[in-house]
Design an enzyme around this catalytic site. Structure first.
Site, short mmCIF file in Angstrom:
data_model
loop_
_atom_site.label_atom_id
_atom_site.label_comp_id
_atom_site.label_asym_id
_atom_site.label_seq_id
_atom_site.Cartn_x
_atom_site.Cartn_y
_atom_site.Cartn_z
N GLY A 1 52.44 -2.11 48.97
CA GLY A 1 53.42 -1.77 47.85
C GLY A 1 53.82 -0.21 47.96
N HIS A 2 54.92 0.08 48.29
CA HIS A 2 55.40 1.42 48.71
C HIS A 2 56.45 1.86 47.99
CE1 HIS A 2 53.88 0.98 53.35
NE2 HIS A 2 52.86 0.49 52.53
N ASP B 1 47.71 3.47 49.42
CA ASP B 1 48.53 4.13 48.20
C ASP B 1 48.63 5.53 48.22
OD1 ASP B 1 48.95 1.44 47.41
OD2 ASP B 1 47.00 1.55 46.27
N LYS C 1 52.85 6.53 51.17
CA LYS C 1 53.67 6.41 52.56
C LYS C 1 54.99 6.25 52.25
CE LYS C 1 50.58 3.11 53.42
NZ LYS C 1 49.75 3.43 52.14
N GLN D 1 48.74 0.14 54.24
CA GLN D 1 47.12 0.22 53.85
C GLN D 1 46.74 1.57 54.19
OE1 GLN D 1 48.26 -3.06 55.31
NE2 GLN D 1 48.78 -3.34 53.19
P1 GDP Z 1 52.01 3.86 49.55
O1 GDP Z 1 51.58 2.57 49.33
O2 GDP Z 1 51.25 4.72 50.27
O3 GDP Z 1 53.30 3.75 49.46
O4 GDP Z 1 51.84 4.57 47.94
P2 GDP Z 1 52.11 3.88 46.64
O5 GDP Z 1 53.67 3.82 46.33
O6 GDP Z 1 51.53 2.47 46.31
O7 GDP Z 1 51.61 4.90 45.49
C1 GDP Z 1 51.89 6.30 45.50
C2 GDP Z 1 52.18 6.54 44.03
O8 GDP Z 1 52.33 7.78 43.69
C3 GDP Z 1 53.55 6.04 43.55
O9 GDP Z 1 53.67 5.68 42.17
C4 GDP Z 1 54.41 7.19 43.63
O10 GDP Z 1 55.66 7.19 43.09
C5 GDP Z 1 53.55 8.32 43.17
N1 GDP Z 1 53.58 9.49 43.97
C6 GDP Z 1 53.89 9.76 45.55
N2 GDP Z 1 53.94 11.18 45.64
C7 GDP Z 1 53.54 11.69 44.57
C8 GDP Z 1 53.47 13.21 44.17
O11 GDP Z 1 53.27 14.09 45.03
N3 GDP Z 1 52.88 13.34 42.86
C9 GDP Z 1 52.68 12.32 41.98
N4 GDP Z 1 52.47 12.83 40.60
N5 GDP Z 1 53.02 11.06 42.13
C10 GDP Z 1 53.58 10.67 43.56
P1 IMO Z 2 49.51 -0.06 50.60
O1 IMO Z 2 50.30 -0.29 51.71
C1 IMO Z 2 45.81 -0.26 48.70
C2 IMO Z 2 43.45 -3.70 49.59
C3 IMO Z 2 43.23 -4.82 48.50
C4 IMO Z 2 41.58 -5.32 48.97
C5 IMO Z 2 41.69 -5.25 50.39
C6 IMO Z 2 41.87 -6.46 51.18
O2 IMO Z 2 50.34 -0.02 49.40
O3 IMO Z 2 48.78 1.35 51.01
P2 IMO Z 2 44.33 -8.23 51.21
O4 IMO Z 2 45.16 -8.65 50.39
O5 IMO Z 2 44.87 -7.16 52.16
O6 IMO Z 2 43.51 -9.03 51.96
O7 IMO Z 2 43.27 -7.00 50.56
O8 IMO Z 2 42.70 -4.08 50.81
N1 IMO Z 2 44.56 -3.74 49.77
C7 IMO Z 2 45.30 -2.31 49.69
N2 IMO Z 2 44.86 -1.34 48.78
N3 IMO Z 2 47.02 -0.21 49.28
C8 IMO Z 2 47.45 -1.26 49.98
O9 IMO Z 2 48.48 -1.09 50.67
C9 IMO Z 2 46.51 -2.28 50.09
N4 IMO Z 2 46.66 -3.52 50.94
C10 IMO Z 2 45.62 -4.17 50.72
O10 IMO Z 2 42.76 -4.15 47.13
O11 IMO Z 2 40.65 -4.34 48.56
MG MG Z 3 50.82 1.20 47.85
#
Ligand code: GDP
Ligand code: IMO
Ligand code: MG
Length: 424
Positions: free
Chosen positions: A43-44, A16, A19, A225
């Protein structure tokens, strides 16, 4: 002709990191965007022109019509969730079929893998991993035990193969006395998803990628991840089940290490973790709650609260080492805009001992901090590093000195536009 190259963009903490956002920003620079690991546990989030998408299995390069997107052999895929995700994009006007190829070697997540995920978690008592419940662990375990089904299996004799594996899972569930489940509706959608998937090119993506590289094309490998959730290098057993690190790019796409050029390590200006497991920088106080609120730190897949803390140099140094990170990308700096003091975890401490090396087991370690002054300035409207306040520059410089790696991209808000590429 000059060989093309693969750059990797990897989450280097607990996922999270942002990416999806950066892959979307980078896509114009590449010909191909490929996912190499994980599945719908990811979840991207991508935000542009007032629209927001959360991608699970589909690479974040999908919004650019001229680019090929690949779901590589190292991924696991759930046909029902894939169908829902793809249909949402199609409804929004994106023609996926011309730009998304799926590896025949990627493994299929069955509905019963998800039931097994729940059953194994339930059996774990207090050592629960806190999985996303998407069947990731059981599917990768089955891949390793050589009993899984792959995408290519849907092309031949599929009903028989599916029935046999499902029966095997049902037997395991009976043995575990985990029988209170009903997958009737889920299975109907899953089988519809299998039919839907047949409309996409199901290919030998490793051959395809290598052919494109030989033609001089460039590939961006999109991590899922983060390093601390890697099956080998993460906080085992509180990890996911795939190789989320640079090595996973080679196995998960079928490319040699000599094809990999830049390794972008992406992290937040603070830390989060979702799910169970040790987290030495975790804050249980008001500051942690503030980080969660300002940063909207709630899981993109499960909606769970993300645990929050300050940035962790022990984890970052370790991740830079195991991935061979060449450039860093720092996200969500704007979340710290109002904090008078910014803390940085320099080392871990346990029983009077300190370490800056990642311990074998991070349970029971606490963080040793260094305090730096906050910048107390709104970064979200800034478009160039020339506008950065001095205290923010100092924070960046401090991290670069400690990590011995340049921070070349800074994100100051969730929108595609709120991205600053530094001229070094
Ligand atoms: P990923 O799994 O690595 O793609 O990241 P996620 O989408 O799960 O979580 C990143 C969250 O931060 C999302 O809700 C993005 O919209 C938000 N986000 C990304 N870059 C920034 C930033 O520079 N500032 C803020 N405030 N939010 C951001
Ligand atoms: P992105 O790509 C954050 C965590 C779960 C749990 C552990 C194992 O959005 O960064 P799983 O379902 O993979 O067997 O869960 O890994 N986890 C993540 N945490 N971002 C993710 O993906 C994750 N994918 C799995 O919360 O602790
Ligand atoms: Mg994510």
């Amino acid at each position: 002709m000059k060989q093309g190259k693969v750059d990797a963009l990897l989450g280097i903490v607990f996922g999270d990191e942002g990416k999806g956002k950066v892959v979307d920003v980078f896509t114009p620079r590449y010909d191909v965007v490929a996912r190499f690991a994980g599945g719908p546990n990811a979840g991207h989030t991508i935000i542009f022109e007032g629209k927001k998408f959360v991608l699970r299995s589909i690479p974040s390069g999908i919004f650019d019509e001229g680019k090929l997107n690949i779901i590589g052999n190292g991924c696991v895929i759930a046909p029902d969730l894939f169908m829902a995700e793809a249909r949402e994009l199609e409804t929004a006007g994106y023609d996926l079929r011309s730009r998304l190829h799926i590896s025949k070697r990627a493994h299929l997540i069955l509905p019963t893998h998800r039931v097994l995920d729940r059953a194994y978690e339930a059996a774990k008592g207090k050592n629960k991993v806190g999985t996303t419940g998407k069947g990731i662990g059981p599917t990768y375990a089955e891949k390793a035990s050589r009993t899984g089904l792959r995408v290519g299996d849907i092309l031949e004799d599929f009903p028989r193969k599916y029935a046999a594996l499902k029966a095997r899972h049902e037997q395991i569930l009976r043995d575990l006395h985990f029988t209170d489940y009903d997958i009737t509706e889920e299975e109907r959608l899953w089988l519809e998803g299998v039919e839907y998937m047949r409309q996409f090119p199901l290919t030998d993506t490793e051959a395809e990628i290598n052919r494109l590289l030989a033609e001089g094309k460039s590939v961006l490998a999109e991590g899922a991840q983060g390093t601390m959730l890697d099956i080998d290098h993460g906080t085992y057993p509180f990890v996911s089940s795939s190789s989320t690190t640079t090595g996973g790019v080679c196995t998960g796409l079928g490319v040699g290490p000599n094809k990999i050029d830049q390794v972008y390590g992406i992290f937040k200006a603070y830390s989060t973790r979702v799910g169970a497991g040790p987290f030495p920088v975790e804050l249980f106080d008001e500051t942690g709650d503030r980080l969660r609120e300002i940063g909207h730190e709630y899981g993109a897949v499960t909606g769970r609260n993300r645990r929050c803390g300050w940035v962790d140099l022990v984890a970052l140094k370790y991740a830079i080492m195991v991935n061979g990170v060449t450039q860093l990308i720092m996200m969500k700096s704007d979340v710290l805009d109002d904090f008078p003091v910014i803390r940085v975890c320099m080392a871990y401490e346990k029983d009077g001992q300190q370490t800056t090396d990642m311990p074998y087991d991070t349970e029971g370690w606490t963080a040793v901090y260094r305090d730096l002054p906050g910048w107390r300035t709104d970064l979200t409207q800034m478009t160039s590093e020339d506008e950065f306040p001095q205290a923010f520059r100092d924070y960046i410089q401090f991290l670069e000195d400690e990590l011995q790696t340049p921070i070349t991209i800074l994100s100051v808000g969730p929108d595609r536009e709120q991205t600053i590429i530094r001229s070094l």
